[in-house]
Motif scaffolding. Structure first.
Motif, PDB file in Angstrom:
ATOM      1  N   ALA A  90       0.831  -1.204   0.000  1.00 19.32           N
ATOM      2  CA  ALA A  90       0.000   0.000   0.000  1.00 19.32           C
ATOM      3  C   ALA A  90       0.862   1.250   0.000  1.00 19.32           C
ATOM      4  CB  ALA A  90      -0.930  -0.002   1.219  1.00 19.32           C
ATOM      5  N   ALA A 142       5.614  -0.297  -3.348  1.00 18.94           N
ATOM      6  CA  ALA A 142       4.764  -1.286  -4.021  1.00 18.94           C
ATOM      7  C   ALA A 142       5.426  -1.886  -5.259  1.00 18.94           C
ATOM      8  CB  ALA A 142       3.421  -0.651  -4.382  1.00 18.94           C
ATOM      9  N   PRO A 189      -0.925   1.288  -5.256  1.00 18.44           N
ATOM     10  CA  PRO A 189      -1.727   2.435  -4.805  1.00 18.44           C
ATOM     11  C   PRO A 189      -1.542   3.638  -5.717  1.00 18.44           C
ATOM     12  CG  PRO A 189       0.244   2.165  -3.474  1.00 18.44           C
ATOM     13  CD  PRO A 189       0.215   1.025  -4.414  1.00 18.44           C
ATOM     14  N   THR A 199      -1.834  -5.848  -6.447  1.00 15.65           N
ATOM     15  CA  THR A 199      -2.193  -4.465  -6.129  1.00 15.65           C
ATOM     16  C   THR A 199      -3.359  -3.950  -6.956  1.00 15.65           C
ATOM     17  OG1 THR A 199      -0.693  -3.642  -7.818  1.00 15.65           O
ATOM     18  CG2 THR A 199       0.215  -3.921  -5.606  1.00 15.65           C
TER      19      THR A 199
END
Lengths: 278, 319
Positions: free
Chosen positions: B178, B183, B267, B263
């Motif tokens: 996150a 990420a 994010p 993901t």
């Protein structure tokens, strides 16, 4: 000269240590899947389960988990097997003809297939989806088998024609003398000899189709005939962080392919290194 | 055996075939291209299927890249508008950067790791085949399954943070997936884990072809480990390097499954790739034209690097 020395022993120990670290994800996968619901939140992720709890697997494999895992397993098996059969049937005969022909078109055809291997699938995905939808091939196992056969056919033909080029024509010549027809030569003489190429094609195609997510997400998404990866994707998306349930389904999805791999690992790895060198 | 002796006289006018037939029958040696074995029309179903699924579909896809089609109803040709939109949209440029970063990062790390393991496993090791099987295991798993395992490992309550806390480095614990900064690195780790074994197997096959005598001779002449690797082993395994890196780059540029599972591109688009963008534009947002344009960009990038790669690593023009 290159003998087993103390340094070699050290190298061996080092590589085993590396392998253990490398495969640590499998430890987390199995231990977490065996933890009961409460336990995953209260104990350390590094700890072993207090008592192995198999209820996650039962949930996933039965209706209680509200998942389509079993259906996904069945669909994936049908689609993978069907695609492999299609690829062997079309790939062997096409590869045979274009590698045995001395005509000019056969070289052009060979490049037609070769270029298709590099052609990126994403660009064709949209029109392919439209075409398949118009023909009613989306959402069905039949459609997927035809699609996968077409998509992987260049690879299969490439492997087969390389194999036939390495194979002398002596047996076929002998069969001609004995009065065999062209189709008899292919089915009775050539077909039994091409087992190594068929093995490689089966391994490559089987692995790609079984694991494929992108194509089956597009062509089967939202339908009742999902493959395992798609069923897994949707099911896991509906779980928040119930890692024990998620991992139960991950294990169910990977056991067939991993079992096949461990059973036939020698041929598997040879297929990869040999087939690519081809 | 007797049968194979006879045709020599009968087929006296036809050139004697060797064990290998050079080229795909480049020179039409038999008159009129008549086939000795098999009928040419046996190839038709395969040719038709490949032309339809690969060439026609790709061609139509290329055409839609220049339209504003939404997936339903009518559309019109809009020229380069879709491409202009791509290069003005920071999300898509970010996806381009991420794709290149992940492809080259995973190829570099996966191949270096694979080569090191292959060299380590090369010769005399007693358990080399068991180790080879173990290191290859991740390759067999579906990228989706692999991604879910790693998603847990990088979870805030997952093993990595638990481990960091246990060794007293709890300050370093973070929600890896996150965190916009981290990420993409976690995605890279997952890709490398899944591809190292593949590179290793290709390198092991390449190393098996390096003649022991030459290496021994170099060792006797006083070449150290690095010199032996640099001047004896590396030139011999160049074809293996070419195959491993080319396939790795093509694979890396199309990365889709792990991103969707890890993901979903987040994010805030930090792990978005071209392939996930193509999917989202064309199938989720109903922007078929834009998705096709993006796919065309991706296709050219893949072709570009595949060709460059082949040129760079080809050991000699004959291969």
């Amino acid at each position: 000269m290159f003998r087993y020395t103390k340094v070699t022993l050290l190298r061996e120990i080092g590589l085993w240590a590396l392998a253990l670290v490398f495969l640590a994800p499998f430890y987390f996968l199995v231990t977490t899947a065996l933890k009961a619901d409460g336990e995953i939140y209260t104990t350390s992720p590094l700890a072993l389960p207090k008592t192995p709890d198999f209820s996650n697997f039962l949930d996933v494999l039965t209706a209680t988990g509200n998942s389509n895992v079993v259906m996904g397993l069945v669909n994936s098996t049908i689609i993978t097997a069907g695609s492999i059969i299609g690829l062997i049937a079309l790939g062997s005969i096409t590869g045979y003809v274009i590698s045995r022909s001395t005509a000019r078109w056969s070289k052009g055809t060979y490049y037609l297939f070769l270029i298709a291997i590099i052609l990126p699938g994403q660009l064709g995905a949209v029109p392919l989806y439209m075409g398949a939808r118009a023909l009613g091939l989306t959402g069905s196992a039949w459609g997927m088998i035809i699609l996968y056969t077409g998509m992987l056919l260049p690879l299969a033909i490439f492997l087969y024609s390389n194999f036939f080029r390495g194979l002398g024509t002596d047996y076929e010549e002998a069969a001609t003398i004995d009065g065999a027809s062209k189709s008899q030569i292919f089915s009775k003489v050539v077909l039994p000899m091409m087992a190594p190429a068929t093995g490689t094609v089966t391994i490559f195609a089987g692995l790609i189709v079984w694991n494929d997510f992108f194509t089956s997400l597009i062509f089967l998404g939202g339908s009742a005939n999902q493959t395992l990866p798609v069923a897994m994707y949707y099911y896991i998306g509906s779980l928040v962080s119930e890692w024990n349930s998620i991992f139960a389904i991950v294990i169910v999805s990977m056991v067939p392919i991993l079992a096949l791999f461990l059973f036939a690992q020698k041929r598997f790895i040879q297929g990869f290194s040999g087939g690519l060198k081809g | 055996m007797t049968a194979t002796m006879q045709p020599k006289t009968e087929a006296a006018d036809a050139p004697r075939r060797g064990r290998r037939i050079p080229g795909a029958g480049g020179k039409a040696r038999s008159r009129g291209g008549a086939m000795q074995f098999g009928h040419w029309w046996w190839a038709l179903p395969g040719i038709v299927l490949v032309i339809a699924i690969h060439y026609v579909a790709t061609g139509i896809g290329g055409y839609f890249a220049f339209t504003n089609w939404t997936g339903i109803g009518s559309f019109k040709v809009v020229g380069w508008q879709n491409f202009e939109a791509i290069f003005k949209d920071p999300t898509k440029l970010g996806a381009l950067t991420n794709t290149l970063f992940l492809a080259f990062g995973s190829v570099f790390l996966g191949n270096v790791g694979g080569l090191i393991i292959a060299l380590g496993l090369n010769r005399v090791l007693k358990t080399r085949y068991i180790l080879r099987t173990l290191f290859f295991m991740p390759v067999v798993l579906s990228p989706l399954a692999t991604a879910y395992i790693w998603k847990y490992i990088f979870d805030f309550d997952g093993p990595i943070n638990a481990f960091l806390t246990a060794i007293g480095a709890g300050d370093l614990a973070k929600p890896w997936l996150a965190d916009p900064q981290w990420a993409i690195w976690t995605v890279l780790v997952v890709l490398v884990w899944g591809s190292t074994g593949f590179a290793m197997v290709i390198f092991m096959a390449g190393l098996a072809g390096v003649p022991v005598e030459v290496e021994e001779a170099a060792a006797i002449d006083g070449a150290n480990l690095w010199q032996r690797f640099r001047h004896v082993v590396l030139p011999a395994i160049r074809p293996a390097v070419a195959i491993a890196t080319t396939l790795g780059i093509v694979q890396g540029l199309r990365v889709f499954d792990p991103i969707m599972a890890l993901t979903g591109g987040g994010p805030a688009g930090a792990t978005e790739t071209l392939a996930t963008q193509v999917y989202k534009q064309a199938f989720a947002l109903g922007n078929f034209g834009g998705g096709a344009a993006l796919a065309l960009v991706l296709a050219f990038i893949i072709l570009f690097f595949a060709v460059i790669q082949q040129r760079l690593t080809r050991s000699n023009p004959e291969d």
